[in-house]
Design an enzyme around this catalytic site. Structure first.
Site, PDB file in Angstrom:
ATOM      1  N   ASP A 144      33.095  38.835  42.532  1.00 40.42           N
ATOM      2  CA  ASP A 144      33.633  38.575  40.995  1.00 40.42           C
ATOM      3  C   ASP A 144      32.628  39.662  39.707  1.00 40.42           C
ATOM      4  O   ASP A 144      32.343  39.353  38.915  1.00 40.42           O
ATOM      5  CB  ASP A 144      33.026  37.189  40.207  1.00 40.42           C
ATOM      6  CG  ASP A 144      33.476  36.068  41.455  1.00 40.42           C
ATOM      7  OD1 ASP A 144      34.973  36.671  41.777  1.00 40.42           O
ATOM      8  OD2 ASP A 144      33.302  34.677  41.310  1.00 40.42           O
ATOM      9  N   LYS A 179      35.642  43.870  39.872  1.00 40.11           N
ATOM     10  CA  LYS A 179      36.901  45.224  40.098  1.00 40.11           C
ATOM     11  C   LYS A 179      38.002  45.401  40.113  1.00 40.11           C
ATOM     12  O   LYS A 179      38.072  45.809  40.295  1.00 40.11           O
ATOM     13  CB  LYS A 179      36.207  44.156  42.075  1.00 40.11           C
ATOM     14  CG  LYS A 179      34.715  44.419  42.337  1.00 40.11           C
ATOM     15  CD  LYS A 179      34.528  43.736  44.122  1.00 40.11           C
ATOM     16  CE  LYS A 179      34.783  42.727  44.415  1.00 40.11           C
ATOM     17  NZ  LYS A 179      34.209  41.884  43.236  1.00 40.11           N
ATOM     18  N   GLY A 214      39.687  36.790  44.183  1.00 40.64           N
ATOM     19  CA  GLY A 214      40.150  36.226  42.928  1.00 40.64           C
ATOM     20  C   GLY A 214      40.418  37.474  41.771  1.00 40.64           C
ATOM     21  O   GLY A 214      39.288  37.720  41.729  1.00 40.64           O
ATOM     22  N   HIS A 215      40.665  38.307  41.569  1.00 44.48           N
ATOM     23  CA  HIS A 215      40.905  39.657  40.738  1.00 44.48           C
ATOM     24  C   HIS A 215      41.587  39.902  39.504  1.00 44.48           C
ATOM     25  O   HIS A 215      43.054  39.825  40.459  1.00 44.48           O
ATOM     26  CB  HIS A 215      40.980  40.466  42.270  1.00 44.48           C
ATOM     27  CG  HIS A 215      39.908  41.202  43.283  1.00 44.48           C
ATOM     28  ND1 HIS A 215      39.782  42.098  44.050  1.00 44.48           N
ATOM     29  CD2 HIS A 215      38.897  40.064  43.920  1.00 44.48           C
ATOM     30  CE1 HIS A 215      38.941  41.683  45.226  1.00 44.48           C
ATOM     31  NE2 HIS A 215      38.673  40.687  44.699  1.00 44.48           N
ATOM     32  N   GLN A 221      35.452  40.761  47.361  1.00 48.86           N
ATOM     33  CA  GLN A 221      33.593  39.760  47.563  1.00 48.86           C
ATOM     34  C   GLN A 221      32.510  41.102  46.466  1.00 48.86           C
ATOM     35  O   GLN A 221      32.777  42.161  45.841  1.00 48.86           O
ATOM     36  CB  GLN A 221      33.249  39.845  49.199  1.00 48.86           C
ATOM     37  CG  GLN A 221      33.841  38.563  48.948  1.00 48.86           C
ATOM     38  CD  GLN A 221      35.404  38.370  50.288  1.00 48.86           C
ATOM     39  OE1 GLN A 221      35.763  39.085  50.930  1.00 48.86           O
ATOM     40  NE2 GLN A 221      36.376  37.325  49.624  1.00 48.86           N
ATOM     41  N   ARG A 250      30.867  29.326  38.319  1.00 50.49           N
ATOM     42  CA  ARG A 250      29.481  29.871  38.612  1.00 50.49           C
ATOM     43  C   ARG A 250      28.853  29.923  38.285  1.00 50.49           C
ATOM     44  O   ARG A 250      27.930  29.821  36.793  1.00 50.49           O
ATOM     45  CB  ARG A 250      30.433  31.488  38.531  1.00 50.49           C
ATOM     46  CG  ARG A 250      31.591  32.184  39.237  1.00 50.49           C
ATOM     47  CD  ARG A 250      31.984  33.562  38.598  1.00 50.49           C
ATOM     48  NE  ARG A 250      33.278  33.550  38.857  1.00 50.49           N
ATOM     49  CZ  ARG A 250      34.633  34.546  38.019  1.00 50.49           C
ATOM     50  NH1 ARG A 250      33.666  35.311  37.453  1.00 50.49           N
ATOM     51  NH2 ARG A 250      35.654  35.078  39.229  1.00 50.49           N
ATOM     52  N   LEU A 256      29.050  43.777  30.222  1.00 57.42           N
ATOM     53  CA  LEU A 256      28.271  43.753  28.641  1.00 57.42           C
ATOM     54  C   LEU A 256      27.808  43.419  27.580  1.00 57.42           C
ATOM     55  O   LEU A 256      27.396  42.863  27.361  1.00 57.42           O
ATOM     56  CB  LEU A 256      28.264  45.583  28.660  1.00 57.42           C
ATOM     57  CG  LEU A 256      26.519  46.176  27.856  1.00 57.42           C
ATOM     58  CD1 LEU A 256      25.591  45.733  29.088  1.00 57.42           C
ATOM     59  CD2 LEU A 256      27.445  47.049  27.663  1.00 57.42           C
ATOM     60  N   SER A 299      32.345  48.372  30.616  1.00 56.46           N
ATOM     61  CA  SER A 299      33.316  48.242  30.277  1.00 56.46           C
ATOM     62  C   SER A 299      32.781  46.764  29.171  1.00 56.46           C
ATOM     63  O   SER A 299      31.552  46.416  29.357  1.00 56.46           O
ATOM     64  CB  SER A 299      33.870  46.964  31.848  1.00 56.46           C
ATOM     65  OG  SER A 299      34.682  45.979  31.134  1.00 56.46           O
TER      66      SER A 299
HETATM   67  P1  GDP Z   1      36.623  41.080  41.108  1.00 52.23           P
HETATM   68  O1  GDP Z   1      36.283  39.435  42.034  1.00 52.23           O
HETATM   69  O2  GDP Z   1      35.705  41.853  40.732  1.00 52.23           O
HETATM   70  O3  GDP Z   1      37.727  41.671  40.320  1.00 52.23           O
HETATM   71  O4  GDP Z   1      36.206  39.982  39.514  1.00 52.23           O
HETATM   72  P2  GDP Z   1      36.889  38.103  38.353  1.00 52.23           P
HETATM   73  O5  GDP Z   1      37.804  38.183  38.296  1.00 52.23           O
HETATM   74  O6  GDP Z   1      36.760  37.061  39.584  1.00 52.23           O
HETATM   75  O7  GDP Z   1      35.411  38.354  38.163  1.00 52.23           O
HETATM   76  C1  GDP Z   1      35.420  39.456  36.700  1.00 52.23           C
HETATM   77  C2  GDP Z   1      36.027  37.737  35.528  1.00 52.23           C
HETATM   78  O8  GDP Z   1      35.432  38.737  34.316  1.00 52.23           O
HETATM   79  C3  GDP Z   1      37.831  38.313  34.729  1.00 52.23           C
HETATM   80  O9  GDP Z   1      38.114  36.824  34.537  1.00 52.23           O
HETATM   81  C4  GDP Z   1      37.546  39.369  34.434  1.00 52.23           C
HETATM   82  O10 GDP Z   1      38.668  39.727  33.654  1.00 52.23           O
HETATM   83  C5  GDP Z   1      36.720  39.169  33.183  1.00 52.23           C
HETATM   84  N1  GDP Z   1      36.226  40.733  32.940  1.00 52.23           N
HETATM   85  C6  GDP Z   1      36.039  42.063  33.618  1.00 52.23           C
HETATM   86  N2  GDP Z   1      35.435  42.822  33.281  1.00 52.23           N
HETATM   87  C7  GDP Z   1      35.552  42.214  31.547  1.00 52.23           C
HETATM   88  C8  GDP Z   1      33.901  43.096  30.596  1.00 52.23           C
HETATM   89  O11 GDP Z   1      33.092  44.266  30.595  1.00 52.23           O
HETATM   90  N3  GDP Z   1      33.879  41.807  29.507  1.00 52.23           N
HETATM   91  C9  GDP Z   1      34.702  40.455  28.860  1.00 52.23           C
HETATM   92  N4  GDP Z   1      33.799  39.681  28.590  1.00 52.23           N
HETATM   93  N5  GDP Z   1      35.328  40.165  30.176  1.00 52.23           N
HETATM   94  C10 GDP Z   1      35.717  40.878  31.927  1.00 52.23           C
HETATM   95  P1  IMO Z   2      36.311  38.571  44.943  1.00 53.39           P
HETATM   96  O1  IMO Z   2      36.470  39.061  45.999  1.00 53.39           O
HETATM   97  C1  IMO Z   2      32.733  35.589  44.782  1.00 53.39           C
HETATM   98  C2  IMO Z   2      31.989  33.682  48.720  1.00 53.39           C
HETATM   99  C3  IMO Z   2      32.313  31.815  48.729  1.00 53.39           C
HETATM  100  C4  IMO Z   2      31.078  31.683  49.417  1.00 53.39           C
HETATM  101  C5  IMO Z   2      30.989  32.988  50.549  1.00 53.39           C
HETATM  102  C6  IMO Z   2      31.938  32.140  51.732  1.00 53.39           C
HETATM  103  O2  IMO Z   2      36.766  37.669  43.531  1.00 53.39           O
HETATM  104  O3  IMO Z   2      34.672  39.501  44.745  1.00 53.39           O
HETATM  105  P2  IMO Z   2      34.317  32.714  52.573  1.00 53.39           P
HETATM  106  O4  IMO Z   2      34.989  31.246  52.180  1.00 53.39           O
HETATM  107  O5  IMO Z   2      34.430  34.013  52.345  1.00 53.39           O
HETATM  108  O6  IMO Z   2      34.065  32.030  54.123  1.00 53.39           O
HETATM  109  O7  IMO Z   2      33.061  31.620  51.817  1.00 53.39           O
HETATM  110  O8  IMO Z   2      31.782  33.577  49.502  1.00 53.39           O
HETATM  111  N1  IMO Z   2      32.644  34.181  47.751  1.00 53.39           N
HETATM  112  C7  IMO Z   2      32.673  34.686  46.702  1.00 53.39           C
HETATM  113  N2  IMO Z   2      32.446  34.478  45.717  1.00 53.39           N
HETATM  114  N3  IMO Z   2      33.738  36.756  45.398  1.00 53.39           N
HETATM  115  C8  IMO Z   2      35.116  36.548  46.176  1.00 53.39           C
HETATM  116  O9  IMO Z   2      35.597  37.445  46.485  1.00 53.39           O
HETATM  117  C9  IMO Z   2      34.700  35.588  47.300  1.00 53.39           C
HETATM  118  N4  IMO Z   2      34.489  35.673  48.594  1.00 53.39           N
HETATM  119  C10 IMO Z   2      34.156  34.514  49.112  1.00 53.39           C
HETATM  120  O10 IMO Z   2      32.004  31.223  46.938  1.00 53.39           O
HETATM  121  O11 IMO Z   2      29.789  30.813  49.560  1.00 53.39           O
HETATM  122 MG    MG Z   3      36.662  37.235  41.769  1.00 55.90          MG
END
Ligand code: GDP
Ligand code: IMO
Ligand code: MG
Length: 433
Positions: free
Chosen positions: A13, A16, A40-41, A225, A306, A333, A416
């Protein structure tokens, strides 16, 4: 000619999805190579949010090849729903092609059931998985009993493999976990429907990417991840079941390591973690709550809150080393705006006098004993979300970025300052070097 890998450097999270969407403009193909719908991206374009679980984050751009590599575990139901959701939102461009490796493994209903049952059986020692069946699907892959996309496309082969698996899984479910058995027949029918829908997308991804590389196309690999959820290099057993580090882009897509030119590591400006496991810089106080609230730190897959804490450079240094990171992208940031004093963890110490600065201790019992060693920086109060160049950032914000860069020993190539695609400062684009 250029191939770039994007990976998370923390516990997932990191943002990415946002960065992959941004870089995808310059890429011809965007490739997921591991994980499944545990990911979840999130992408935000002009205020409109799209959350992707399986489909690569290049999908919002037209004329791209979006690829699900052989290293992934694919839940066909979720994939089909995601395709339909994107089409319904008018977010599946007409000339963008979706390709699924015929070697990728399938997540089956019994995988989800076993994931949940195993977690329940662990009680307080549970991993806190996403319960999407990821672990059990990878277990089958490694034990050589898994069902692949190419098996799904042959009804007889699929029926036979399903029969054997159901026999074994029902033994586990009923005898070990005391759960009801799964019924083979409805699974067979359900998956026959998926076979028809997925057939046009199935291909040998390695061959396809080889052809693209020969044509000097630009390939972007999208990690899921983060480095510390890697099954080998992460905080085992509180990890996911795949290799999340950059090296796996090659195995998970069938591309040789000599084809890779840069690796971009995504670093959230602070640290978060979903699920269980030690977290040295975790903040259980008001500051932690503040970051959680301002950063809207809720899981994009499960909706769980989280856990939040200060930036931990031991995590980032280890990821930089293991993934061979060539550039860092700092995200979120803006979330730190308004915090008076900011802390950065530069190392760990235990009461027994052990010190760790470059690597997380392999033994989790040692990691649990670690206390953070912090340096402190002054914060800033100015709104930074409209900054377009590094020079637009307040002095203290730049100092935070410079400190991170120095402590990581890797240059920062992007900052970002908001969730939207355009709320980004790019100092060096890996595709335009
Ligand atoms: P990923 O799994 O690495 O793709 O990240 P997630 O999408 O799960 O979580 C990142 C969250 O932060 C999302 O809700 C994005 O829309 C948000 N996000 C990404 N970059 C920024 C940023 O620079 N500032 C803020 N405030 N939110 C951001
Ligand atoms: P993205 O790509 C954050 C965590 C789960 C759990 C552990 C194992 O959005 O960054 P699993 O279901 O993979 O067997 O769970 O890994 N986990 C993540 N945490 N971002 C993710 O993906 C994750 N995918 C799995 O919360 O702790
Ligand atoms: Mg995510």
């Amino acid at each position: 000619m250029s191939s770039v890998i994007v990976v998370g450097t923390q516990w997932g999270d990191e943002g990415k999805g946002k960065i992959v969407d941004l870089y995808a403009e310059d890429a011809d193909a965007v490739v997921r190579f591991q994980g499944g719908n545990n990911a979840g991206h999130t992408i935000v374009v002009k205020g409109k949010q799209t959350i992707l679980h399986l489909i690569p984050s290049g999908i919002l751009h037209d004329h791209k090849l979006c690829v699900l590599g052989n290293g992934m575990v694919i839940d066909p139901k979720v994939l089909i729903e995601e395709i339909q959701y994107l089409k319904g939102e008018n977010a599946f461009p007409p000339h963008t092609k979706l390709v699924i490796s015929d070697k990728a493994h399938l997540i089956m209903p019994y995988h989800r059931r076993i994931d949940a049952a195993r977690e329940a059986a662990k009680g307080t020692g549970k991993i806190g998985t996403t319960q999407r069946g990821i672990g059990p699907a990878y277990e089958d892959k490694v034990s050589r009993t898994g069902i692949r996309v190419c098996d799904l496309l042959d009804r007889e082969v699929f029926a036979e493999k399903l029969r054997r698996n159901v026999e074994e899984k029902n033994f586990l479910l009923t005898k070990l976990f005391g759960e009801p058995a799964v019924d083979e027949k409805p699974i067979l029918e359900e998956y026959a429907g998926y076979a028809d829908l997925l057939r046009p997308h199935a291909a040998d991804v390695s061959l396809l990417l080889d052809e693209a590389i020969r044509q000097k196309k630009k390939i972007l690999f999208e990690g899921a991840q983060g480095g510390h959820l890697d099954v080998d290099h992460g905080t085992y057993p509180f990890v996911t079941s795949s290799n999340t580090v950059a090296g796996n882009a090659c195995c998970g897509a069938g591309v040789g390591p000599t084809q890779i030119h840069s690796v971009i590591g995504i670093v959230k400006a602070y640290t978060t973690r979903v699920g269980s496991g030690p977290f040295v810089t975790e903040l259980t106080d008001e500051t932690g709550e503040h970051i959680q609230r301002v950063g809207a730190e809720f899981g994009a897959t499960t909706g769980r809150k989280r856990r939040c804490g200060w930036l931990d450079m031991v995590l980032v240094r280890q990821s930089a080393r293991v993934s061979g990171i060539t550039g860092l992208a700092i995200t979120k940031l803006d979330v730190l705006t308004g915090i008076d004093k900011l802390k950065i963890c530069v190392g760990y110490r235990t009461a027994r006098g052990e010190e760790f600065t470059k690597a997380v201790p392999s033994d989790l019992r040692v990691f649990e004993r670690c206390e953070p060693v912090y340096m402190e920086l002054d914060g800033w109060t100015e709104d930074i979300r409209s900054a377009k160049r590094m020079e637009d950032l307040p002095r203290n914000t730049r100092r935070y970025v410079d400190t991170l860069e120095t402590l990581a020993g890797v240059k920062v190539v992007l900052v970002s300052v908001g969730a939207d695609r355009n709320e980004t400062i790019v100092t060096e684009n890996p595709f335009r070097r």
